[in-house]
Design an enzyme around this catalytic site. Structure first.
Site, PDB file in Angstrom:
ATOM      1  N   ASP A  46     -36.517 -17.664 -72.525  1.00  0.00           N
ATOM      2  CA  ASP A  46     -37.326 -17.600 -73.212  1.00  0.00           C
ATOM      3  C   ASP A  46     -37.784 -18.037 -74.456  1.00  0.00           C
ATOM      4  O   ASP A  46     -38.488 -17.725 -74.797  1.00  0.00           O
ATOM      5  CB  ASP A  46     -36.039 -16.006 -73.808  1.00  0.00           C
ATOM      6  CG  ASP A  46     -36.288 -14.555 -72.532  1.00  0.00           C
ATOM      7  OD1 ASP A  46     -36.420 -15.386 -71.973  1.00  0.00           O
ATOM      8  OD2 ASP A  46     -35.318 -14.253 -72.952  1.00  0.00           O
ATOM      9  N   GLU A 100     -38.863 -20.813 -74.316  1.00  0.00           N
ATOM     10  CA  GLU A 100     -40.341 -21.556 -73.862  1.00  0.00           C
ATOM     11  C   GLU A 100     -41.024 -20.803 -74.572  1.00  0.00           C
ATOM     12  O   GLU A 100     -41.732 -21.268 -74.773  1.00  0.00           O
ATOM     13  CB  GLU A 100     -39.236 -22.429 -72.381  1.00  0.00           C
ATOM     14  CG  GLU A 100     -41.070 -23.364 -72.163  1.00  0.00           C
ATOM     15  CD  GLU A 100     -41.984 -24.149 -73.366  1.00  0.00           C
ATOM     16  OE1 GLU A 100     -40.043 -24.698 -73.655  1.00  0.00           O
ATOM     17  OE2 GLU A 100     -41.335 -25.266 -71.889  1.00  0.00           O
ATOM     18  N   TYR A 101     -41.027 -19.154 -73.717  1.00  0.00           N
ATOM     19  CA  TYR A 101     -41.976 -18.352 -73.351  1.00  0.00           C
ATOM     20  C   TYR A 101     -42.489 -18.152 -74.884  1.00  0.00           C
ATOM     21  O   TYR A 101     -43.636 -18.515 -75.289  1.00  0.00           O
ATOM     22  CB  TYR A 101     -41.311 -17.622 -72.993  1.00  0.00           C
ATOM     23  CG  TYR A 101     -42.210 -15.831 -72.626  1.00  0.00           C
ATOM     24  CD1 TYR A 101     -42.966 -15.641 -71.425  1.00  0.00           C
ATOM     25  CD2 TYR A 101     -42.202 -15.740 -73.406  1.00  0.00           C
ATOM     26  CE1 TYR A 101     -43.837 -15.760 -71.706  1.00  0.00           C
ATOM     27  CE2 TYR A 101     -43.511 -14.514 -73.477  1.00  0.00           C
ATOM     28  CZ  TYR A 101     -43.452 -14.385 -72.484  1.00  0.00           C
ATOM     29  OH  TYR A 101     -45.066 -13.287 -72.170  1.00  0.00           O
ATOM     30  N   SER A 155     -43.139  -1.916 -77.897  1.00  0.00           N
ATOM     31  CA  SER A 155     -42.501  -3.414 -78.289  1.00  0.00           C
ATOM     32  C   SER A 155     -42.204  -3.671 -79.253  1.00  0.00           C
ATOM     33  O   SER A 155     -42.030  -2.838 -80.459  1.00  0.00           O
ATOM     34  CB  SER A 155     -43.024  -4.906 -77.706  1.00  0.00           C
ATOM     35  OG  SER A 155     -44.379  -4.688 -78.161  1.00  0.00           O
ATOM     36  N   LYS A 160     -29.540  -5.746 -80.446  1.00  0.00           N
ATOM     37  CA  LYS A 160     -30.146  -5.651 -79.955  1.00  0.00           C
ATOM     38  C   LYS A 160     -29.976  -6.354 -78.164  1.00  0.00           C
ATOM     39  O   LYS A 160     -29.165  -7.339 -78.186  1.00  0.00           O
ATOM     40  CB  LYS A 160     -31.257  -7.039 -80.438  1.00  0.00           C
ATOM     41  CG  LYS A 160     -32.631  -6.916 -79.611  1.00  0.00           C
ATOM     42  CD  LYS A 160     -33.916  -7.857 -80.003  1.00  0.00           C
ATOM     43  CE  LYS A 160     -35.426  -7.160 -79.171  1.00  0.00           C
ATOM     44  NZ  LYS A 160     -34.935  -8.034 -78.026  1.00  0.00           N
ATOM     45  N   ARG A 176     -40.494  -0.433 -68.129  1.00  0.00           N
ATOM     46  CA  ARG A 176     -41.223   0.335 -69.232  1.00  0.00           C
ATOM     47  C   ARG A 176     -42.345  -0.355 -68.646  1.00  0.00           C
ATOM     48  O   ARG A 176     -43.327  -0.111 -69.036  1.00  0.00           O
ATOM     49  CB  ARG A 176     -40.627  -1.184 -70.873  1.00  0.00           C
ATOM     50  CG  ARG A 176     -41.172  -1.449 -71.929  1.00  0.00           C
ATOM     51  CD  ARG A 176     -40.991  -1.881 -72.779  1.00  0.00           C
ATOM     52  NE  ARG A 176     -41.846  -2.346 -73.463  1.00  0.00           N
ATOM     53  CZ  ARG A 176     -42.160  -3.657 -73.218  1.00  0.00           C
ATOM     54  NH1 ARG A 176     -40.880  -4.121 -72.508  1.00  0.00           N
ATOM     55  NH2 ARG A 176     -43.261  -4.777 -74.029  1.00  0.00           N
ATOM     56  N   GLU A 226     -31.493   0.672 -73.112  1.00  0.00           N
ATOM     57  CA  GLU A 226     -32.061  -0.499 -72.807  1.00  0.00           C
ATOM     58  C   GLU A 226     -30.395  -0.399 -71.601  1.00  0.00           C
ATOM     59  O   GLU A 226     -29.576  -0.251 -71.711  1.00  0.00           O
ATOM     60  CB  GLU A 226     -31.225  -1.657 -73.812  1.00  0.00           C
ATOM     61  CG  GLU A 226     -31.668  -3.125 -73.192  1.00  0.00           C
ATOM     62  CD  GLU A 226     -32.841  -3.240 -73.618  1.00  0.00           C
ATOM     63  OE1 GLU A 226     -33.182  -2.774 -73.773  1.00  0.00           O
ATOM     64  OE2 GLU A 226     -33.253  -4.742 -73.101  1.00  0.00           O
ATOM     65  N   LYS A 241     -34.082  -0.186 -87.977  1.00  0.00           N
ATOM     66  CA  LYS A 241     -35.014   0.516 -87.679  1.00  0.00           C
ATOM     67  C   LYS A 241     -35.220   1.811 -89.157  1.00  0.00           C
ATOM     68  O   LYS A 241     -33.702   1.362 -89.771  1.00  0.00           O
ATOM     69  CB  LYS A 241     -34.446   1.864 -86.998  1.00  0.00           C
ATOM     70  CG  LYS A 241     -35.538   1.085 -85.504  1.00  0.00           C
ATOM     71  CD  LYS A 241     -34.658   1.684 -84.410  1.00  0.00           C
ATOM     72  CE  LYS A 241     -35.294   1.091 -83.029  1.00  0.00           C
ATOM     73  NZ  LYS A 241     -34.474   1.650 -81.409  1.00  0.00           N
TER      74      LYS A 241
END
Ligand code: 9MJ
Length: 789
Positions: free
Chosen positions: A35, A37-38, A84, A128, A149, A186, A300
């Site tokens: 992730d 690198e992404y 997201s 998370k 999703r 999740e 939140k």
């Protein structure tokens, strides 16, 4: 090429790379880069587009929520888009987020008051979870649909699969739920379940999952929901698209919980952004101990009124932020592979990596476990590899990025000679028993055959021998042991007891007092408890817990030394491999010599005794017959034979007619038994085994020792959550004193679970398996009651 053209080209490259990664991740469930690198590619693209808005196109990956539905599942339109979250990677970004939100709310609140620049805001903090976002819909309280999703607008219908997740209610509990309710959350795989699944996958010779997230994704997107059902998935709800359930996000979640929806036990409301930062630090510290993977925390704004007034910016809510931890996976280069020699001679490949930050720590080495793992990964020197570091776990290589393999990549060869002592390196063999035969297969481990003549093995063996959980000799650290070995003052653990003052005082850093202290520490280690002595011997596969079982069951090193593997197999938790490891350890003349020397030098267990009554009661004649593993003579037939013939002598005396007289024993089984007993030397071997059981008091004809068996003998307990009144070690040791074994995980065989505060998945598992659960107070009462008996 002018620089704008260069930028345009780069943007196209980035978009293509991101699209390919999205496809691998969302459609194939098989990402090829971590992730981190992404995220880098994505940030670079976003930045370039911000600087050059004229180059933004509507099909750029930045212009939509990632993910595309796969063709395999029916599509579902989300009535309210699935959002997201904006990400933060540093504290300043969190403060900026809060400032922006609080200022915006303050100004809206009172436009006439120039000083009212920021509103007071409560934040709801949640871990998370690193899984897959799903939406689950209930109509009239009944689960009717579940969807991924997808791209946020359109997801995939995975209702059948989600229905198999045990903590997702198929019907809501309680009352007051709306006619239509959509919850979002999740789906993830807890760490323990992931480890067990990968073990199963490996045993079946399949490719294991690189991490729990991939495993959860692969499990959820199965076309056959029976497969999903066999996977340890869980759901955690973090929101709903249904309005007006309560005034705040946190109280909404509490209501959902009353209806049977699981929410995070770590959820917490704090009064300001400083509270959020403290929450981040706290969860960050406990991250490794949490039973599931998280990749950050989510803040939140709690009041729904405030959320509504802040609204959204480009599909990301202005009222929420994900503050990510440093990535646990990174990409780097495998520079070389070296081989390390461990305590038992295992020659282990260790990866030398181009240094890279993973999870906030610089990593330059990673374990490759063994040569089977090297083959499984298909890794070569020079490859780009994904390194994963989860919590306190040693960094691991989880994947090779094949598309980046250089032309000159080199394969990794097993050394034929020990890199430390030059002795032969041999592949270990695994012994299993099947159909009364020893089935020998090739093990994954390669071993240096130099034993204690190999400096690496000797050094590790000594360190293990003196370590805190073994003979606990204070003052014998790694540096001193290195010197003792280098100066050839010790060639085995027994030699420690031969060290003289003159030898010790010569070592670097020693003076009169320290030399005397070391010698007296060595001398006073001569009467350890038996379990520690057995553990200290360093028998492969015999850890502290196994050593305790062996010590309690057999009562002496001598009996352990004599025990046939078949005898050891009667003991709880001793499997075939361990039993054969123990037997082969004691078949080695060098090991026997060291044990004899230790004994001559006065090292004896302080608590040697008779075999324990609890174990003496475990053997039966039927079980003995079953252990022969004759084709057709499994449990039921073994019982019939045992009931019929009563003793080994009776069985040996049986002729064909007698065997035919055994009720419901098939001709084939009778024939197999007769053939077995007529094999050369077979009867002699059986008699020897039986003789040992008699000597150990474990034979079915022995008078059962009437000694007071410990009150919790044979029971397995599990401790979980935080205990307030006792430390874990105290609780464990008191349970062990009462004869219980204390295990780390819950299974159907667990006798009882003690659940302290914030107990998590073990408690859930106990409840699922209907294992009795005690809270700490009840547990203490029970302990005291039993200890009085
Ligand atoms: C996770 N992944 O744990 C959200 N999330 O809220 C939590 N994700 C979320 N909240 C709105 N705790 C969109 C995503």
């Amino acid at each position: 090429m002018n620089s704008n053209q260069g930028i345009a080209t780069r943007i196209v490259q980035l978009r293509q790379a991101i699209e390919q990664h999205d496809y691998n991740y969302y459609v194939l469930d098989d990402p090829t880069v971590p992730d981190s690198e992404y995220d880098r590619l994505f940030s670079e693209l976003r930045e370039l587009e911000q600087q050059h808005p004229e180059l933004i196109s509507s099909d750029s990956p930045t212009q939509r929520v990632s993910g595309q539905p796969s063709a395999a599942f029916k599509q579902v339109q989300h009535q309210v888009p699935m959002l997201s979250l904006g990400n933060a990677f540093a504290e300043e970004q969190v403060l900026e987020f809060a400032q922006r939100a609080e200022q915006s709310l303050g100004t809206q609140h009172d436009r006439n008051d120039l000083f009212a620049v920021s509103a007071s805001v409560n934040y709801c903090c949640e871990p998370k979870l690193d899984g897959l976002a799903v939406s689950i819909s209930y109509e009239q309280g009944v689960l009717v649909r579940a969807a991924t999703r997808g791209d946020g607008q359109t997801g995939e219908d995975i209702t059948a699969n989600v229905r198999t997740i045990r903590n997702v209610p198929l019907k809501l509990q309680g009352q007051g739920w709306p006619a239509f309710l959509e919850v979002r959350g999740e789906v993830y795989m807890p760490k323990a379940g992931f480890a067990a699944l990968n073990q199963r996958v490996l045993e079946a010779g399949q490719k294991p999952f690189a991490n729990p997230r991939n495993a959860a994704a692969g499990s959820l997107r199965q076309l056959d929901s029976k497969i999903t059902a066999s996977r340890p998935l869980e759901f955690c709800c973090y929101g709903t698209s249904t309005e007006d359930l309560a005034e705040s996000h946190s109280s909404t979640l509490q209501r959902l919980r009353e209806w049977g929806i699981s929410i995070s036990p770590e959820m917490q409301v704090v009064e300001n952004i400083q509270g959020c930062l403290a929450y981040y630090a706290d969860i960050g510290q406990r991250r490794a101990q949490l039973p599931y993977d998280i990749d950050g925390v989510v803040f939140k704004i709690d009041a729904l009124q405030q959320q509504r007034s802040l609204g959204f910016r480009a599909r990301e809510p202005r009222w929420a932020l994900a503050y990510k931890f440093a990535a646990q996976e990174e990409i780097t280069e495998l520079l070389d592979v070296e081989f390390q020699v461990g305590r038992t001679g295992a020659v282990t490949p260790v990866a030398r990596l181009k240094p890279v930050h993973v999870g906030g720590v610089m990593v330059s080495n990673a374990t490759l476990h063994n040569m089977d793992e090297v083959a499984r990964l298909g890794v070569m020197i020079g490859d780009s590899v994904i390194v994963r570091r989860a919590g306190d776990v040693i960094p691991q290589i989880t994947q090779v990025v094949l598309e980046r393999r250089p032309h000159d990549a080199r394969s990794i060869e097993t050394p034929t000679q020990c890199p430390v002592c030059g002795s032969q390196v041999e592949r270990t063999q695994l012994v299993r028993r099947s159909k009364n035969k020893h089935v020998v297969s090739e093990g994954a481990v390669w071993r240096c055959m130099g034993r204690l003549s190999c400096q690496a093995q000797l050094q590790q063996a000594l360190l293990h021998f003196v370590s805190r959980r073994a003979l606990d000799i204070d003052g014998l650290g790694e540096k001193i042991i290195e010197q003792l070995v280098a100066r050839k003052l010790v060639a085995s653990p027994a030699d420690l007891y031969r060290l003289s003052y003159e030898q010790v005082i010569e070592l670097d850093g020693f003076a009169d007092l320290s030399a005397n202290n070391l010698l007296s520490a060595i001398a006073s280690s001569k009467q350890p408890r038996l379990a520690r002595l057995i553990f200290a011997l360093g028998i492969p596969d015999v850890g502290e817990e196994t050593a305790k079982v062996l010590a309690r069951a057999l009562g002496s090193v001598q009996r352990l030394q004599q025990a046939f593997p078949q005898t050891l197999l009667w003991l709880p938790e001793i499997g075939t491999e361990v039993a054969y490891e123990i037997a082969s350890f004691f078949a080695d003349s060098h090991n026997l010599a060291v044990i004899a020397q230790l004994s001559e030098l006065g090292v004896h267990a302080s608590d040697e005794g008779q075999p324990d009554a609890e174990f003496q009661a475990c053997t039966t004649f039927a079980g003995f017959i079953e252990q022969f593993q004759i084709a057709g003579v499994a449990r039921t037939n073994a019982q019939r034979l045992a009931e019929h013939f009563k003793t080994t002598a009776g069985l040996f005396a049986a002729d064909w007619l007698d065997l035919c007289g055994v009720e419901r024993l098939s001709k084939n089984a009778a024939q197999a038994l007769q053939d077995f007993l007529q094999q050369e030397g077979q009867r002699q071997r059986i008699l020897e085994l039986e003789q040992q059981l008699i000597v150990f008091g474990m034979h079915w004809t022995c008078q059962r020792a009437q000694g007071q068996a410990a009150p919790l003998a044979g029971q397995t307990w599990v401790l979980t959550g935080t205990l307030e009144l006792l430390t874990r070690d105290q609780a464990k040791s008191r349970l062990e004193q009462l004869g219980a074994k204390v295990a780390g995980s819950v299974s159907a065989k667990t006798s009882c679970v003690v659940a302290g505060s914030s107990a998590g998945s073990k408690l859930t598992k106990a409840q699922e398996l209907a294992v009795p659960v005690l809270d700490e107070a009840t547990f203490l009462e029970k302990l005291m009651q039993l200890e009085k008996q």
